[in-house]
Design a protein around this motif. Structure first.
Motif, PDB file in Angstrom:
ATOM      1  N   UNK B  58       0.843  -1.201   0.000  1.00 30.95           N
ATOM      2  CA  UNK B  58       0.000   0.000   0.000  1.00 30.95           C
ATOM      3  C   UNK B  58       0.873   1.245   0.000  1.00 30.95           C
ATOM      4  N   UNK B  59       1.993   1.170   0.724  1.00 33.59           N
ATOM      5  CA  UNK B  59       2.937   2.278   0.797  1.00 33.59           C
ATOM      6  C   UNK B  59       3.393   2.667  -0.618  1.00 33.59           C
ATOM      7  N   UNK B  64       2.335   5.196  -6.346  1.00 31.59           N
ATOM      8  CA  UNK B  64       2.226   4.862  -7.764  1.00 31.59           C
ATOM      9  C   UNK B  64       0.872   5.324  -8.292  1.00 31.59           C
ATOM     10  N   UNK B  65       0.571   6.588  -8.052  1.00 28.00           N
ATOM     11  CA  UNK B  65      -0.684   7.145  -8.543  1.00 28.00           C
ATOM     12  C   UNK B  65      -0.588   7.415 -10.031  1.00 28.00           C
ATOM     13  N   UNK B  66      -1.650   7.995 -10.533  1.00 31.31           N
ATOM     14  CA  UNK B  66      -1.732   8.159 -11.971  1.00 31.31           C
ATOM     15  C   UNK B  66      -0.762   9.193 -12.507  1.00 31.31           C
ATOM     16  N   UNK B  67      -0.609  10.297 -11.765  1.00 38.20           N
ATOM     17  CA  UNK B  67       0.280  11.337 -12.247  1.00 38.20           C
ATOM     18  C   UNK B  67       1.687  10.775 -12.354  1.00 38.20           C
ATOM     19  N   UNK B 194      -3.174  -4.792 -10.282  1.00 38.40           N
ATOM     20  CA  UNK B 194      -3.814  -4.490 -11.566  1.00 38.40           C
ATOM     21  C   UNK B 194      -2.900  -3.605 -12.417  1.00 38.40           C
ATOM     22  N   UNK B 195      -2.183  -2.693 -11.763  1.00 35.09           N
ATOM     23  CA  UNK B 195      -1.264  -1.834 -12.507  1.00 35.09           C
ATOM     24  C   UNK B 195      -0.141  -2.675 -13.119  1.00 35.09           C
ATOM     25  N   UNK B 196       0.338  -3.672 -12.357  1.00 35.33           N
ATOM     26  CA  UNK B 196       1.336  -4.579 -12.934  1.00 35.33           C
ATOM     27  C   UNK B 196       0.744  -5.342 -14.108  1.00 35.33           C
ATOM     28  N   UNK B 360      -7.319   6.605  -9.029  1.00 36.56           N
ATOM     29  CA  UNK B 360      -8.077   6.571  -7.783  1.00 36.56           C
ATOM     30  C   UNK B 360      -7.163   6.369  -6.595  1.00 36.56           C
ATOM     31  N   UNK B 361      -6.080   5.600  -6.774  1.00 36.69           N
ATOM     32  CA  UNK B 361      -5.144   5.379  -5.666  1.00 36.69           C
ATOM     33  C   UNK B 361      -4.590   6.704  -5.179  1.00 36.69           C
ATOM     34  N   UNK B 362      -4.187   7.548  -6.135  1.00 29.18           N
ATOM     35  CA  UNK B 362      -3.619   8.840  -5.757  1.00 29.18           C
ATOM     36  C   UNK B 362      -4.623   9.685  -5.001  1.00 29.18           C
TER      37      UNK B 362
END
Lengths: 111, 561
Positions: B58-59, B64-67, B194-196, B360-362
């Motif tokens: 999670x850290x 690893x947000x979208x920006x 999911x990003x991976x 959304x993570x960001x």
């Protein structure tokens, strides 16, 4: 209502069904769904893997798709990869089932 | 074709279903997590019950947000291999430092937030100053995330911005307010995977298309950079410093020390993940476990970026000709254009889910840390003290809603700004660099006083703002990138200098009050953690893990060069 949501995640853990929630001890409930996350990841990769596998079998070798991916059946490969990862998470849940931390930890903090 | 037509993906029904399944799962987590929320500590810090692998992922996922994702693929397209500095020198040492040196003080102090830590070490004014600064910064950055998410929905799916932004805000609001930080942390871990699942197939298919790694390096060598994109050092295009020696110095001290230590050690969105770990040992391992994926993930970020630089005509044209945009396409579009180019339907749906997840993570990270700081540091410790826990739980839920609404507002403010990356970097130089100065000084210098902390904090911020203004009006003739660099250094130096000077003329706190908060006043066994039970075993030792990830980073530098 809350009971229904509990059941949603239970079946994945079934092989180890002496589930701590069943013991009735007043443990921290956060701890209870902690390791369910592994099952959720397994569920996500399982569903994605199956869908991609089917896509790969049905249309993975269409010329249009092969042109995009440079000649590999990407849906098929990714689908298989995801199913393997999903299976590894299931195995992890199964081999190292949820252990409830000793009660003092969970109880002391909530004064 | 217009830029929007070039960017439009063609998802089919299967893609939409895969995206929908992801969001149903995410909302389901929020719902399931809700039943475990019974106190405000549960809601805001997950009841300090998370194992290290979850908080560690999670850290890194909060980061690893979208920006980050879009910006770093863009950097990969524009600069090539030198982008790795952001992930290695610019992150790993600071993350290990956070775990080994700083975490015992953060976690051991039982502080629930960074401002609360400042209260314990300094005084109430410092806590309040930092809490207000942080709340404002969080909402501004959440707005940037939300705006970018809206842009992606607009470009990928054809939704107009005024629909996409509120819809995205409602989904983020849904799962945070249903489950609090537990839901945010859980979905962050899910998002990481999911990003991976987006990046790895993208890299594989991209490499197939350009003829493997050899084909890629050949094409890059023949390209406009003449192969400079393939060497991490001296990274002159990245730093915009022409002298190679000074460029290396800039990377090592500017990026590797001031910016990265400032960012990683004080940024609450990330630190909060470690505070929710279940033990001191798990808290110390959190940033270090996160460092492993951080070190490796850049390989599947830079490679697609470089491939986009070769395969996507508009990006190649940008590299050859320079300038801001070709046909309305900028480097920021590299990721989505490559997705469109190489991913067939099916995996495309997974990729869109991953991209939306990253945005959304960001935003979730910003909102949930805003929530914690507002509830504890502004409301409970200042505005309305001494109410029952249930009351603060209600406040926490309400603040999440208010935060999302405010973020919709700041998203539309951000939509008026020309360059989001510059905007973000300026914010970091304003807020993180002075905070880092205060932290480091306070941690190692017991003489440092309470008033010196908030005066130092505000002067540091003022110094960074001053540099920013000087760059903008053209008094200082340097690029925006170098400007935020200089701003961060100025904030750090001024912060330390002013805090040091004020400390000399104000009264220090009694040493007995500072045990566990200042290095020299904390006995060694208070800084160590238990090594029994869940924390036993050499492979769970923060020092061993930290050493391993540093070795990994050195090996990666040698291999990639």
């Amino acid at each position: 209502m809350t009971d229904e949501s509990r059941h949603d995640h239970q079946p994945d853990n079934d092989p180890e069904s002496d589930d701590p929630t069943g013991t009735g001890t007043p443990i921290s409930t956060t701890a209870t769904n902690l390791f369910d996350l592994r099952s959720v990841i397994a569920l996500l990769f399982g569903v994605y893997g199956i869908v991609l596998l089917i896509m790969g079998l049905v249309s993975g070798n269409d010329p249009e798709n092969l042109a995009k991916t440079g000649g590999t059946n990407l849906n098929l490969d990714t689908g298989i990869g995801m199913l393997v990862i999903g299976a590894l998470f299931v195995l992890w849940v199964w081999l190292r089932p949820l252990r409830v931390p000793a009660a003092p930890d969970g109880g002391a903090e909530r004064s | 074709m217009t830029a929007q037509e070039i960017l439009r993906l063609d998802p089919n029904i299967v893609d939409y279903l895969l995206v929908a399944f992801y969001f149903v799962l995410v909302l389901g987590i929020g719902y399931a997590a809700r039943r475990s929320v019974s106190s405000s500590l549960d809601f805001l810090l997950s009841g300090r019950s998370m194992p290290a692998w979850i908080t560690g992922l999670a850290f890194i996922s909060a980061n690893l947000g979208a920006i980050e994702l879009i910006g770093m693929v863009a950097n990969g397209a524009q600069f090539g291999i030198p982008t790795v500095h952001y992930y290695w020198l610019g992150a790993i040492p600071a993350m290990v430092f956070l775990g080994i040196v700083m975490m015992p003080f953060y976690y051991g102090s039982q502080a629930r937030s960074v401002p609360e830590f400042l209260l314990k070490r300094f005084n109430r004014t410092t806590q309040r100053v930092q809490a207000v600064i942080f709340a404002v910064a969080s909402i501004l950055i959440a707005g940037v995330n939300l705006f970018s998410l809206g842009l992606v929905l607009e470009a990928l799916l054809g939704w107009p911005l005024y629909v996409a932004i509120p819809v995205a805000a409602v989904v983020v609001l849904g799962y945070i307010s249903l489950g609090g930080l537990s839901a945010a942390i859980y979905t962050e871990v899910l998002q990481f995977f999911v990003i991976l699942a987006l990046l790895i197939p993208l890299t594989v298919a991209g490499l197939n298309r350009v003829g493997g790694w050899d084909g890629l390096t050949r094409a890059v060598t023949e390209g406009p950079s003449g192969g400079a994109d393939l060497n991490a050092w001296p990274g002159t295009p990245l730093t915009e410093i022409e002298n190679p020696f000074l460029s290396v110095l800039g990377i090592v001290f500017g990026l590797g020390f001031v910016l990265s230590f400032g960012y990683w050690t004080t940024n609450f969105a990330e630190v909060q993940r470690a505070l929710s770990a279940k033990s001191m040992s798990a808290a110390r391992r959190t940033p270090i476990i996160g460092a492993f994926p951080k070190a490796l993930v850049v390989l599947v970020i830079v490679t697609p970026g470089m491939i986009a630089g070769i395969m996507i005509p508009q990006i190649s044209a940008l590299k050859a000709e320079g300038g801001e945009a070709v046909d309305g396409i900028t480097y920021n579009n590299a990721l989505s254009l490559l997705m469109k180019e190489v991913l067939p339907n099916g995996i495309l749906g997974v990729a869109i889910a991953g991209l939306l997840a990253a945005f959304m993570a960001g935003m979730a990270a910003n909102i949930s840390s805003f929530n914690t700081v507002f509830t504890y540091d502004i409301w409970q410790d200042w505005v309305r003290p001494d109410r029952g826990d249930r009351y603060y739980l209600q406040v926490g839920r309400l603040v999440t809603i208010i935060g999302c609404v405010l973020a919709i507002g700041t998203a539309f403010i951000a939509s008026g700004s020309q360059n989001l990356m510059d905007y973000i970097q300026s914010l970091f130089s304003f807020f993180n660099a002075p905070l880092f100065a205060i932290f480091i000084l306070g941690l190692f210098w017991k003489r440092m006083t309470g008033p010196s902390a908030w005066i130092g904090l505000l002067s540091g911020t003022a110094a960074a703002v001053a540099v920013d203004v000087l760059v903008r009006v053209g008094v200082l003739e340097i690029s925006n990138q170098a400007g935020s660099f200089l701003g961060a250094i100025a904030a750090f130096v001024v912060g330390v200098g002013v805090a040091g000077a004020v400390s000399m003329v104000t009264a220090p706190r009694a040493e007995a009050e500072l045990t566990g908060l200042v290095w020299s006043l904390t006995p060694k066994d208070a800084r160590t953690h238990s090594t029994t039970g869940d924390d036993a075993g050499w492979y769970r030792s923060p020092a061993v893990l930290g050493g391993a990830v540093l070795v990994l980073t050195v090996v990666l530098y040698i291999v990639v060069g």
